[in-house]
Design a protein around this motif. Structure first.
Motif, PDB file in Angstrom:
ATOM      1  N   LEU A  61      23.863  40.265 -62.418  1.00  0.00           N
ATOM      2  CA  LEU A  61      25.241  40.571 -62.821  1.00  0.00           C
ATOM      3  C   LEU A  61      25.565  39.870 -64.135  1.00  0.00           C
ATOM      4  CD1 LEU A  61      28.002  41.754 -62.015  1.00  0.00           C
ATOM      5  CD2 LEU A  61      28.492  39.608 -60.905  1.00  0.00           C
ATOM      6  N   ASN A  62      25.069  38.643 -64.256  1.00  0.00           N
ATOM      7  CA  ASN A  62      25.345  37.870 -65.464  1.00  0.00           C
ATOM      8  C   ASN A  62      24.690  38.503 -66.677  1.00  0.00           C
ATOM      9  OD1 ASN A  62      26.361  35.728 -66.913  1.00  0.00           O
ATOM     10  ND2 ASN A  62      24.504  34.538 -66.681  1.00  0.00           N
ATOM     11  N   LEU A  63      23.509  39.097 -66.460  1.00  0.00           N
ATOM     12  CA  LEU A  63      22.858  39.781 -67.585  1.00  0.00           C
ATOM     13  C   LEU A  63      23.733  40.934 -68.066  1.00  0.00           C
ATOM     14  CD1 LEU A  63      20.329  40.317 -69.349  1.00  0.00           C
ATOM     15  CD2 LEU A  63      19.574  41.863 -67.564  1.00  0.00           C
ATOM     16  N   GLU A  64      24.302  41.700 -67.099  1.00  0.00           N
ATOM     17  CA  GLU A  64      25.068  42.884 -67.501  1.00  0.00           C
ATOM     18  C   GLU A  64      26.468  42.521 -67.971  1.00  0.00           C
ATOM     19  OE1 GLU A  64      24.935  46.001 -64.618  1.00  0.00           O
ATOM     20  OE2 GLU A  64      22.841  45.626 -64.177  1.00  0.00           O
ATOM     21  N   THR A  65      27.125  41.614 -67.254  1.00  0.00           N
ATOM     22  CA  THR A  65      28.505  41.293 -67.597  1.00  0.00           C
ATOM     23  C   THR A  65      28.584  40.164 -68.620  1.00  0.00           C
ATOM     24  OG1 THR A  65      29.169  41.970 -65.402  1.00  0.00           O
ATOM     25  CG2 THR A  65      30.726  40.661 -66.649  1.00  0.00           C
ATOM     26  N   ILE A 157      27.955  54.459 -70.151  1.00  0.00           N
ATOM     27  CA  ILE A 157      27.918  53.884 -71.489  1.00  0.00           C
ATOM     28  C   ILE A 157      29.115  54.340 -72.318  1.00  0.00           C
ATOM     29  CG2 ILE A 157      26.604  53.934 -73.619  1.00  0.00           C
ATOM     30  CD1 ILE A 157      25.375  52.267 -71.458  1.00  0.00           C
ATOM     31  N   ARG A 158      29.599  55.551 -72.036  1.00  0.00           N
ATOM     32  CA  ARG A 158      30.596  56.126 -72.931  1.00  0.00           C
ATOM     33  C   ARG A 158      32.026  55.761 -72.553  1.00  0.00           C
ATOM     34  NH1 ARG A 158      26.182  58.638 -72.719  1.00  0.00           N
ATOM     35  NH2 ARG A 158      25.247  59.496 -74.587  1.00  0.00           N
ATOM     36  N   LEU A 159      32.224  55.149 -71.376  1.00  0.00           N
ATOM     37  CA  LEU A 159      33.589  54.859 -70.943  1.00  0.00           C
ATOM     38  C   LEU A 159      34.074  53.514 -71.494  1.00  0.00           C
ATOM     39  CD1 LEU A 159      33.395  56.004 -67.237  1.00  0.00           C
ATOM     40  CD2 LEU A 159      34.553  57.140 -69.099  1.00  0.00           C
ATOM     41  N   ARG A 257      22.303  48.770 -74.452  1.00  0.00           N
ATOM     42  CA  ARG A 257      23.096  48.647 -73.236  1.00  0.00           C
ATOM     43  C   ARG A 257      22.375  49.280 -72.050  1.00  0.00           C
ATOM     44  NH1 ARG A 257      29.284  50.008 -74.740  1.00  0.00           N
ATOM     45  NH2 ARG A 257      29.888  47.928 -75.418  1.00  0.00           N
ATOM     46  N   THR A 258      21.764  50.454 -72.297  1.00  0.00           N
ATOM     47  CA  THR A 258      21.037  51.112 -71.216  1.00  0.00           C
ATOM     48  C   THR A 258      19.926  50.221 -70.703  1.00  0.00           C
ATOM     49  OG1 THR A 258      21.458  53.186 -72.334  1.00  0.00           O
ATOM     50  CG2 THR A 258      19.851  53.233 -70.582  1.00  0.00           C
ATOM     51  N   GLN A 259      19.169  49.616 -71.647  1.00  0.00           N
ATOM     52  CA  GLN A 259      18.079  48.740 -71.208  1.00  0.00           C
ATOM     53  C   GLN A 259      18.602  47.603 -70.360  1.00  0.00           C
ATOM     54  OE1 GLN A 259      15.328  47.428 -74.319  1.00  0.00           O
ATOM     55  NE2 GLN A 259      15.913  49.247 -75.446  1.00  0.00           N
TER      56      GLN A 259
END
Lengths: 395, 312
Positions: A61-65, A157-159, A257-259
């Motif tokens: 979660l920390n990686l993404e957020t 990604i687009r939102l 971001r996708t990665q």
């Protein structure tokens, strides 16, 4: 600042003990000693398992957020996929190889409770089988997680931020209901059993599981530490802080971001798979967003968003507090039972209160994110020295 | 009315109020209010406590429900939201803070349910509020009374926002906070009033929804994705869009489940949550800014032959 301090050679005990990480570790050790002396070693092992599983999920979660800036309110989705994958696929593969029913009927409770002990019995015959089953299950979980991460990332990604968070949350819930209603997948409302690769250790099972999950959590930590210090990690933070300038600097925002979402989802699915192997059954209704999205958020916010060490300490501290409420609920909050209230609900109060207190009084958490230079300090100094020498040489 | 339509109307009126509450608060304070879930559940429990202990009809407790929701909103504003708004916190921080408040409220709800079980020997964890309803014109009264209450309430809200001085000041703050502040409007008061109204709306919506579904302490927690879906479908920019979005989400869920379960079999019932989510996704695909982004007035004006900007 003196030159000794800058070199990091001189050890200053006062400064060392006033560092926040060290203070938190001392508190954690004190609480653990207290629990060990009053309740014995089993409670410590339970805390360790809780810690290790949630550390994996919270680090993802920390990686993404924390590093990418995506408000991941649907963490539970990837965890669920990992759990369902381990619950549904490896057992079926084993059943098919052993010539047992492996189709939709595998998950039906009347078949499942006779099948799984047979598979477990086969796994108990050899260490190699158990190891292969464990590694295979984890690989399947990670691959499925990565797949779902990629799928979710397509529209996500687009939102914009709030829209994105809510859509992710809704999808997480939807997966839970699918698992709860589709009996062919993981048994629906009846939990499906999972073959147990740790049964071979007999009485040592619990300790070995703790060790295995701990080692995997540590490997994930090392990997994420490496990843976030790499050029890729720097572009993540660049996009998080200002995506327009990152785009102008030539970063492909969508692909980076996708990665990040794919890697995060794979790691979270790994956590979900390990949790299922530890419990050795999958009950889809147990994968609520409260346990697998909001608790990780609280862990991350307490530890410090964007700091891996902080996240680990946050998970550890809160897991201990949570367990303490469960253990001592009648001793400390017994007065509530006078009104017929189960003190177990205080767990939610603790969770909410931690989130509120962190936001109001410690917005950066226990161990705030450090501003990391592009190069290590020693190398920066070497470059400067070389430049100094060159200047003197020119004179 | 067919049975699904009656419960669909009740349920959709409740969702319309909760989605409107989320939208109103988002427009005024940029806060995505997670606590709507627990506020709604508390609304249900206030009505339930009333009918179960003191008797009467659920409807007579609705003023109390509204007041209690407003109280929860005021607590959240003064305890939490106000400090963050003055700190100009990010949207995600505001959202997380209401999530923390929601979880604290959820624990209180669970404790209150325990308390009701213990002290009054009630069964507050599986409640069908329908049993306290009466019949009106051969229908369940809720299907007629609740939409009327919702419409009256929303008309009153509309009058408040357009006809009173404070309502106009509120709209001015929504349009441009800095300019409104410069012209002497007290933004603190505007924020407080918006919390009062949206808290009351959320609780009232929860009390409505309990008339169509099983009331339980986790009722709000399970329906909050749909409340958010309603608000997002409405576009998050206009209060009326949010209300319409919530209503549409509720009605499509009931109609879709009824139709599909007749066509495909009862297994569809388990996936009912998917129907409104698909509706939301499809709408956002064509109108990225939600229902409020559909240029309806342009179409209407082109029909009547008026030019744009003729009358404001």
């Amino acid at each position: 600042m003196s030159s000794e301090k800058m070199n990091g050679i001189k050890f200053d005990p006062r400064e060392f003990f006033l560092r926040r990480e060290v203070m938190v570790i001392i508190v954690i050790l004190a609480l653990l000693t207290f629990l060990y002396s009053s309740r014995g070693v089993n409670i410590i092992l339970t805390i360790f398992i809780d810690f290790a599983v949630f550390a994996i999920i919270t680090m993802s979660l920390n990686l993404e957020t924390g590093y990418t800036g995506v408000p991941q309110f649907g963490r539970v989705a990837a965890v669920i996929i990992g759990a369902f994958a381990v619950g549904a696929i490896p057992g079926r593969i084993m059943a098919a190889m052993m010539g047992l029913p492996s189709g939709l009927e595998y998950a039906s409770d009347t078949v499942n409770f006779r099948l799984v002990p047979e598979i477990t019995a086969l796994l108990t015959t050899s260490y190699l089988y158990s190891l292969l089953f464990l590694l295979g299950s984890l690989a399947i979980a990670a691959v499925c997680g990565a797949g779902i991460g990629w799928l979710i990332s397509r529209p996500a990604i687009r939102l914009k931020e709030a829209y994105l968070g809510i859509s992710l949350l809704a999808f997480g819930d939807f997966f839970m209901w699918v698992g709860h209603n589709w009996t062919g997948l993981v048994g629906g409302s009846v939990p499906v059993n999972v073959p147990d690769p740790f049964r071979i250790f007999g009485g040592m099972r619990f300790t070995i599981i703790v060790l295995v999950i701990f080692v995997i959590a540590f490997l994930v930590f090392l990997y994420l530490q490496k990843l976030t210090k790499s050029p890729f990690g720097r572009s993540l933070r660049m996009i998080r802080d200002n995506d327009v300038s990152a785009g102008a600097a030539g970063k492909n925002i969508v692909s980076v971001r996708t990665q990040s979402l794919v890697i995060g989802a794979a790691i979270a699915a790994l956590g979900g798979g390990l949790y299922v192997l530890y419990v050795s059954s999958v009950a889809s209704i147990g994968f609520t967003r409260l346990t697998f999205t909001f608790w990780p958020w609280a862990f991350m916010m307490l530890g410090g968003i964007g700091s891996n060490i902080g996240v680990l300490l946050g998970v550890f501290l809160l897991s201990i507090l949570r367990t303490m409420i469960v253990i001592f609920r009648y001793q400390w909050f017994g007065f509530l039972t006078v009104f017929g209230i189960d003190p177990l609900w205080l767990e939610f109060t603790l969770l909410g209160a931690v989130i509120i207190i962190v936001i109001l009084f410690m917005p950066h958490g226990l161990v705030p994110e450090k501003i990391e230079p592009m190069l290590p300090k020693s190398r920066v100094r070497r470059v400067l020295e070389r430049r100094q020498l060159a200047k003197e040489g020119a004179k | 009315m067919t049975p699904w339509m009656a419960s669909g109307l009740v349920y959709a009126s409740g969702l319309a109020l909760t989605a409107g509450s989320i939208t109103l608060l988002y427009i005024v304070t940029r806060t995505f209010n997670f606590a709507v879930a627990s506020m709604a559940t508390f609304g249900f429990y206030v009505a339930y406590t009333g009918v179960a202990i003191y008797g009467g009809l659920p409807y007579q407790y609705y003023p109390l429900v509204f007041l209690f929701g407003s109280f929860l909103g005021i607590v959240c504003y003064y305890g939490l939201n106000r400090h963050l708004l003055y700190r100009q916190a990010a949207e995600i921080t505001l959202m997380m803070s209401t999530l923390g408040y929601d979880l604290v409220l959820l624990s209180f709800i669970q404790m209150y349910a325990d308390f009701l079980t213990h002290t009054y020997r009630l069964f507050p964890r599986r409640v069908t509020m329908n049993t306290y309803d009466f019949e009106l014109f051969g229908e369940r009264a809720a299907a007629i009374i609740l939409p009327i209450i919702a419409i009256v309430f929303l008309t009153a809200l509309h009058m408040f926002l357009t006809k009173t001085k404070f309502g106009v000041a509120m709209r001015a703050t929504i349009e441009n906070p800095i300019l409104a502040g410069a012209s002497g409007i007290n933004s603190d008061k505007v924020y407080l009033v918006s919390w009062v109204i949206s808290g009351g709306m959320a609780s009232l919506g929860g009390a409505f929804m309990a008339m169509a579904m099983t009331g339980s302490p986790t009722m709000g927690m399970f329906t909050i994705p749909l409340m958010f879906a309603g608000a997002i479908l409405g576009g998050l920019t206009s209060l009326y869009g949010g209300i319409l979005g919530g209503f549409m989400i509720g009605m499509t869920e009931y109609a879709g489940v009824f139709y599909l379960s007749q066509q495909l079999g009862p297994w569809v019932l388990g996936y009912r949550m998917g129907i409104p989510l698909i509706l939301m996704a499809v709408t956002l695909l064509f109108f990225p800014r939600g229902l409020a982004g559909i240029p309806l007035s342009k179409y209407l004006k082109s029909l009547s032959g008026k030019k744009r900007g003729d009358g404001v």
